[in-house]
Design an enzyme around this catalytic site. Sequence first.
Site, PDB file in Angstrom:
ATOM      1  N   HIS A  63     -33.316  48.320 -51.956  1.00  0.00           N
ATOM      2  CA  HIS A  63     -33.732  49.449 -52.080  1.00  0.00           C
ATOM      3  C   HIS A  63     -33.201  50.482 -50.820  1.00  0.00           C
ATOM      4  O   HIS A  63     -33.933  49.981 -49.726  1.00  0.00           O
ATOM      5  CB  HIS A  63     -35.291  49.894 -52.109  1.00  0.00           C
ATOM      6  CG  HIS A  63     -35.653  51.286 -52.106  1.00  0.00           C
ATOM      7  ND1 HIS A  63     -36.472  51.460 -53.195  1.00  0.00           N
ATOM      8  CD2 HIS A  63     -35.307  52.297 -51.389  1.00  0.00           C
ATOM      9  CE1 HIS A  63     -36.920  52.974 -53.052  1.00  0.00           C
ATOM     10  NE2 HIS A  63     -36.043  53.420 -51.976  1.00  0.00           N
ATOM     11  N   HIS A  65     -31.055  53.834 -49.194  1.00  0.00           N
ATOM     12  CA  HIS A  65     -30.431  55.166 -49.268  1.00  0.00           C
ATOM     13  C   HIS A  65     -29.227  55.453 -48.482  1.00  0.00           C
ATOM     14  O   HIS A  65     -29.053  56.062 -47.625  1.00  0.00           O
ATOM     15  CB  HIS A  65     -31.503  56.421 -49.144  1.00  0.00           C
ATOM     16  CG  HIS A  65     -32.444  56.393 -49.780  1.00  0.00           C
ATOM     17  ND1 HIS A  65     -33.016  57.466 -50.856  1.00  0.00           N
ATOM     18  CD2 HIS A  65     -33.806  55.755 -49.766  1.00  0.00           C
ATOM     19  CE1 HIS A  65     -34.265  57.176 -51.333  1.00  0.00           C
ATOM     20  NE2 HIS A  65     -34.637  56.217 -50.694  1.00  0.00           N
ATOM     21  N   GLN A 158     -33.989  63.547 -55.597  1.00  0.00           N
ATOM     22  CA  GLN A 158     -34.868  63.764 -54.543  1.00  0.00           C
ATOM     23  C   GLN A 158     -36.033  64.808 -54.792  1.00  0.00           C
ATOM     24  O   GLN A 158     -37.134  64.810 -54.147  1.00  0.00           O
ATOM     25  CB  GLN A 158     -34.063  63.915 -53.096  1.00  0.00           C
ATOM     26  CG  GLN A 158     -34.845  63.969 -52.009  1.00  0.00           C
ATOM     27  CD  GLN A 158     -35.585  63.073 -51.538  1.00  0.00           C
ATOM     28  OE1 GLN A 158     -35.128  61.900 -51.088  1.00  0.00           O
ATOM     29  NE2 GLN A 158     -37.108  62.652 -51.629  1.00  0.00           N
ATOM     30  N   HIS A 216     -38.974  55.911 -57.566  1.00  0.00           N
ATOM     31  CA  HIS A 216     -39.853  56.236 -56.301  1.00  0.00           C
ATOM     32  C   HIS A 216     -41.243  56.663 -56.841  1.00  0.00           C
ATOM     33  O   HIS A 216     -41.470  57.828 -57.315  1.00  0.00           O
ATOM     34  CB  HIS A 216     -39.502  57.141 -55.449  1.00  0.00           C
ATOM     35  CG  HIS A 216     -38.344  56.703 -54.577  1.00  0.00           C
ATOM     36  ND1 HIS A 216     -36.904  56.354 -54.959  1.00  0.00           N
ATOM     37  CD2 HIS A 216     -38.196  56.807 -53.107  1.00  0.00           C
ATOM     38  CE1 HIS A 216     -36.265  56.121 -53.970  1.00  0.00           C
ATOM     39  NE2 HIS A 216     -36.911  56.363 -52.884  1.00  0.00           N
ATOM     40  N   GLU A 219     -45.295  57.388 -53.786  1.00  0.00           N
ATOM     41  CA  GLU A 219     -44.960  57.215 -52.308  1.00  0.00           C
ATOM     42  C   GLU A 219     -45.722  58.199 -51.705  1.00  0.00           C
ATOM     43  O   GLU A 219     -45.318  59.268 -51.177  1.00  0.00           O
ATOM     44  CB  GLU A 219     -43.724  57.394 -51.922  1.00  0.00           C
ATOM     45  CG  GLU A 219     -43.191  56.891 -50.681  1.00  0.00           C
ATOM     46  CD  GLU A 219     -41.615  56.977 -50.092  1.00  0.00           C
ATOM     47  OE1 GLU A 219     -40.992  57.658 -50.868  1.00  0.00           O
ATOM     48  OE2 GLU A 219     -41.365  56.368 -49.056  1.00  0.00           O
ATOM     49  N   ASP A 315     -34.788  50.529 -47.272  1.00  0.00           N
ATOM     50  CA  ASP A 315     -34.906  52.013 -47.542  1.00  0.00           C
ATOM     51  C   ASP A 315     -34.078  53.022 -46.779  1.00  0.00           C
ATOM     52  O   ASP A 315     -33.368  53.668 -47.311  1.00  0.00           O
ATOM     53  CB  ASP A 315     -36.544  52.537 -47.263  1.00  0.00           C
ATOM     54  CG  ASP A 315     -36.923  53.529 -48.337  1.00  0.00           C
ATOM     55  OD1 ASP A 315     -36.368  53.947 -49.087  1.00  0.00           O
ATOM     56  OD2 ASP A 315     -38.156  54.233 -48.009  1.00  0.00           O
TER      57      ASP A 315
HETATM   58  N1  17E Z   1     -36.544  59.839 -50.156  1.00  0.00           N
HETATM   59  C1  17E Z   1     -37.788  59.533 -50.554  1.00  0.00           C
HETATM   60  O1  17E Z   1     -38.576  60.242 -51.462  1.00  0.00           O
HETATM   61  N2  17E Z   1     -38.707  58.331 -49.935  1.00  0.00           N
HETATM   62  C2  17E Z   1     -37.991  57.625 -49.035  1.00  0.00           C
HETATM   63  N3  17E Z   1     -38.792  56.775 -48.748  1.00  0.00           N
HETATM   64  C3  17E Z   1     -36.723  58.019 -48.711  1.00  0.00           C
HETATM   65  C4  17E Z   1     -35.922  59.198 -49.128  1.00  0.00           C
HETATM   66  C5  17E Z   1     -36.055  57.423 -47.530  1.00  0.00           C
HETATM   67 FE   FE2 Z   2     -36.645  54.936 -50.901  1.00  0.00          FE
END
Ligand code: 17E
Ligand code: FE2
Length: 421
Positions: A63, A65, A158, A216, A219, A315
């Site tokens: 994982h 980006h 995103q 995701h 989070e 990440d």
């Molecule tokens: N975008 C997101 O939604 N969450 C993250 N941890 C990263 C990007 C790195």
């Molecule tokens: Fe991520």
Amino acid sequence: MKEKRMMKVINAVLRHQTGLYSMTCRHGVIEKIEAQSTVLTEQGEDVIDARQQLLMAPLVEPHIHLDAVLTAGEPEWNMSGTLFEGIERWGQRKQTITFEDTGQRARQAVDMLVAHGIQHVRTHVDVTDPELTALHAMLELKKEIQDVVNLQIVAFPQEGIESYQNGRELMEEAMRLGTDVVGGIPHFEYTRDKGVSSVHFLMDLAEKYDRLVDVHCDEIDDPASRFLEVLADEARVRQMGERVTASHTTAMGSYDNAYCYKLFRLLKKSKINFVSCPTESIHLQGRFDQYPKRRGLTRVPEIDRAGMNICFAQDSIRDPWYPIGNGNILRILDAGLHICHMLGYEDLQRCLDFVSDNSSKTMYLGQDYGLEVGRPASFILFNVSNDYDVLASQAKPILSVRNGRVIMRRQEDQVQLIRSN
Ligand code: 17E
Ligand code: FE2
């Protein structure tokens, strides 16, 4: 460059085995793995002497980006350290990305990963961009680097699937362009209902195009963020669990035990995989707490002890969400084991699972991964002999071989201690 026709590793220690082994590879494939009764002294151009140290399958980064790497501070730093400011800062930087800029930064990051013994990478790529610029760059990079890294690309929305203009169409276009994995971000959608419908949509998309899933999921520190149960149940009903991953799930660190007890029944049935990004989560989460402050991680040891699959990931490398990082997944393992109270004897003996075998299961690598006859001759060597010593000495892989070809060599650190006499 072509793989060596023949290659033999001698005097190797293997994980979960006692004694020494030799491994013969031909045309980039493992042909034989044999126990040795004594230390061998063979020499030759095609012989690698492991010197009684650890030989294992390559490390895995499940994982990251890659489209956002090396953009920290451009144009502004994330001053609050929250996920949400990160998304806002990335939104600014996103307006200036180009095909070339994305490719060049991602290439630099791939070099960092390869330098740390990683050969399999799953990257999320932001597809909330009408031009899909980063995705085009990543699809190109995937071909360009295939000799050194197996790159899986996730179509990652995103700014949301339901909450971004043409979000659904952009996800579908990403599938048509050839992404490997369907992503999602239900906790970022404007309403709970949109979060739920985004999960239904992305699971339909995965079925329609026969792709893996990596969302995701939750989070956030919000204990009311419960999209994991939606994702897990969709996976259970469709019997897709082994191909589905829930990334982050940091809200689980804030759920109460009664709900978690109920949730775990479903999670186990669903067979889904989990990824925790411990350095990133401890940095981004807990930002709205006074003291005591939450660690903001998912329940890593509990998921593991319940027999489910969980692995660690980086990440970010120097992006709007996380300002440091150097490609070293073993640094993440070190931090993760600390943060999760996992430095007990038994975890120390098998801690590399969280950056190798478990991660390979998450990426659904199957027969493409592991030191077994008939599988690719892809492996790394350490200058220590077991999981505990790798962790305790902060070792780094000293050699990486992929499909029978050496792709990385690291000189051991030379330290000289000078004592007064
Ligand atoms: N975008 C997101 O939604 N969450 C993250 N941890 C990263 C990007 C790195
Ligand atoms: Fe991520």
